[in-house]
Write an enzyme that holds these catalytic residues in place. Structure first.
Site, short mmCIF file in Angstrom:
data_model
loop_
_atom_site.label_atom_id
_atom_site.label_comp_id
_atom_site.label_asym_id
_atom_site.label_seq_id
_atom_site.Cartn_x
_atom_site.Cartn_y
_atom_site.Cartn_z
N CYS A 1 1.40 -1.54 -3.60
CA CYS A 1 1.00 -0.67 -2.52
C CYS A 1 1.66 -1.21 -1.14
O CYS A 1 2.77 -1.26 -1.11
CB CYS A 1 -0.42 -0.40 -2.38
N HIS B 1 -2.37 1.36 -7.90
CA HIS B 1 -3.27 0.35 -8.03
C HIS B 1 -3.91 0.40 -9.47
O HIS B 1 -3.70 1.42 -10.08
CB HIS B 1 -4.60 0.71 -7.14
#
Length: 491
Positions: free
Chosen positions: A334, A421
């Protein structure tokens, strides 16, 4: 309403563990139970699905508690989530969606609207479940915050919830903490305190018995049990930077350095690596700590641009380049993935006044922050393995022509990046990544099975050491009548 509030003498007293264990214990009895926390403050969050089918964001702890309860995670279980940002302001997530930003000075103005929404969420949740186990926040006796409290006894007053107070005896002073917690409450709030749970006791519980009897005599309230300290209890962390379930590394284990960004978020991404016996996972914050790393993980962050500036100020950018030049792998997740690219743009001021910065240039990608947050639960394949994860970001990635697709991210040599994630929690995917990046053979470790085993262990401890029958009866019947008042009461 049928429910119970689990409060604590302090932060980290054990509210999350007791709430989670109660959810598992009640679920195993066939009770339709749900967790709830009116307001959480954490950058460790999770995506679930709202009633309209859209992605929604809640605290990671409440997501795990829903697993313990064998319930489907939903926004009502954590209606208000505060995510600390880069400028002493917190991003507010309300019922799973971005609501705005607040600072400590303007928090009081917005609190009333959030309190109303949080209590409405509890009422709606309670209408669909037999029992709601609500977790408080911090301590219910924060005198400076009492007026606007909607998380602790403000919630208990709203819903008529009996309350048990958890205290960490391992810190010392638990009896004073229990007594003082009750004595600092108003008569109205004291009437809601049904009793206590002692947490993290080491030694022979018979030696504790005289103190527990005195506590019950002094307060007129019962002790519902004493949970022992246990080395194998781990839960997804809300704030503390630690690896859940980490085991001791074997001799010759490969070293994994996770860069300790100041505003690190969703660092639970590396928990699965911590279970691998052939890996030694550590957090790193200076260049020298990367020198002997076999794999570097650049994790997510709540403030990508600010944390990239910090990384450069510490000389970690040069250390990363040396690591890559030596042919060793880097994984960016991310915000960490965004840092690995060529440029990061923020035309809408999502993170602050800086409109854009150069990235590390290790991947041929560019990031542009958009005004709308992406919240979704994607799936796909990586190296032939099934892949699932969750996305929480404003950044949109544009790939260059020379970059191979990697999930929705990128790969260039031994530099990997993904916006997902939780991908490493998939056992087959994690094994194939470690084979590709480090040449590590599959260990057979199952992260989902390990988490489920820990939830069962926590449920076992609660069943064995707490009076679950009495707590369930308390949740169903409401506050105990005729409890004595302890002076001096609220100032």
């Amino acid at each position: 309403m049928t429910g119970l509030l689990v409060a604590g003498t302090t932060s980290d007293a054990g509210k999350t563990a007791v709430t989670t264990g109660l959810c598992r214990a009640l679920a195993r009895r066939g009770v339709k139970v749900a967790p709830y926390k009116a307001q959480n403050m954490s950058n460790n969050s999770m995506v679930c699905t709202s009633v309209d089918g859209a992605g929604a964001e809640i605290g990671r702890a409440q997501w795990v508690q829903a697993l313990a309860a064998r319930a489907t995670p939903e926004p009502a279980m954590n209606p208000v989530l505060l995510k600390p940002g880069s400028d002493r302001r917190s991003h507010v997530v309300l019922m799973g969606r971005p609501w705005g930003q607040v600072s400590s000075s303007d928090w009081l103005e917005g609190r009333r609207a959030l309190a109303t929404a949080a209590h409405e969420a509890f009422d709606e949740l309670a209408s669909r479940y037999e029992v709601v186990v609500a977790e408080g926040a911090g301590s219910p006796t924060e005198i400076n915050l009492r007026a606007g409290d909607y998380v602790n006894l403000g919630l208990a007053r709203h819903a008529g919830l009996p309350t048990v107070v958890v205290g960490d005896i391992d810190r010392g002073g638990v009896f004073a903490a229990f007594f003082g917690t009750v004595a600092l409450l108003s008569p109205q709030d004291q009437a809601l305190i049904a009793g206590f749970v002692v947490n993290k006791f080491r030694g022979d519980v018979d030696l504790l018995a005289p103190g527990l009897r005195d506590l019950e005599r002094l307060t007129g309230r019962r002790v519902y049990g004493t949970l022992p300290w246990h080395p194998d209890i781990w839960l997804d962390s809300e704030d503390a930077l630690e690896l859940a379930g980490r085991r001791s590394a074997q001799s010759g284990a490969r070293r994994v350095a996770v860069i300790r960004l100041p505003r690190i978020s969703n660092f639970t991404d590396v928990d699965a690596l911590g279970l691998e016996p052939d890996l030694d996972v550590v957090f790193a914050s200076h260049p020298g700590s990367l020198a002997d790393a076999d794999l570097v993980v650049l994790p997510g962050t709540r403030a990508t641009i600010a944390d990239l500036a910090w990384l450069r100020s510490r000389g970690l950018d040069s250390a990363l380049r040396r690591h890559v030049a030596a042919g060793r792998p880097v994984l960016g997740i991310c915000g960490g993935f965004q840092m690995l690219g060529r440029v990061i743009r923020d035309p809408h001021g999502v993170e602050g006044p800086v409109a854009g910065v150069d990235g590390l240039g290790l991947l041929d990608v560019e990031t542009t922050f958009g005004p709308d947050k992406v919240l979704r639960l994607p799936s796909g394949r990586w190296f032939g393995a099934p892949a699932t994860g969750y996305e929480i970001h404003h950044g949109r990635i544009t790939r260059g022509d020379g970059v191979d697709e990697f999930l929705d991210g990128a790969r260039c040599g031994q530099v990997f990046g993904t916006m997902w994630h939780g991908a490493l929690e998939g056992d087959e995917l994690r094994s194939r990544f470690l084979q590709e990046a480090l040449g590590v053979a599959p260990s057979g470790v199952s992260f989902p099975a390990a988490r489920e085993a820990r939830l069962d262990l926590l449920g076992d401890l609660v069943e064995r050491h707490l009076d679950v029958d009495a707590l369930l009866d308390l949740a169903k019947t409401g506050p105990v009548a005729g409890l004595p008042f302890l002076p001096p009461g609220a100032p």
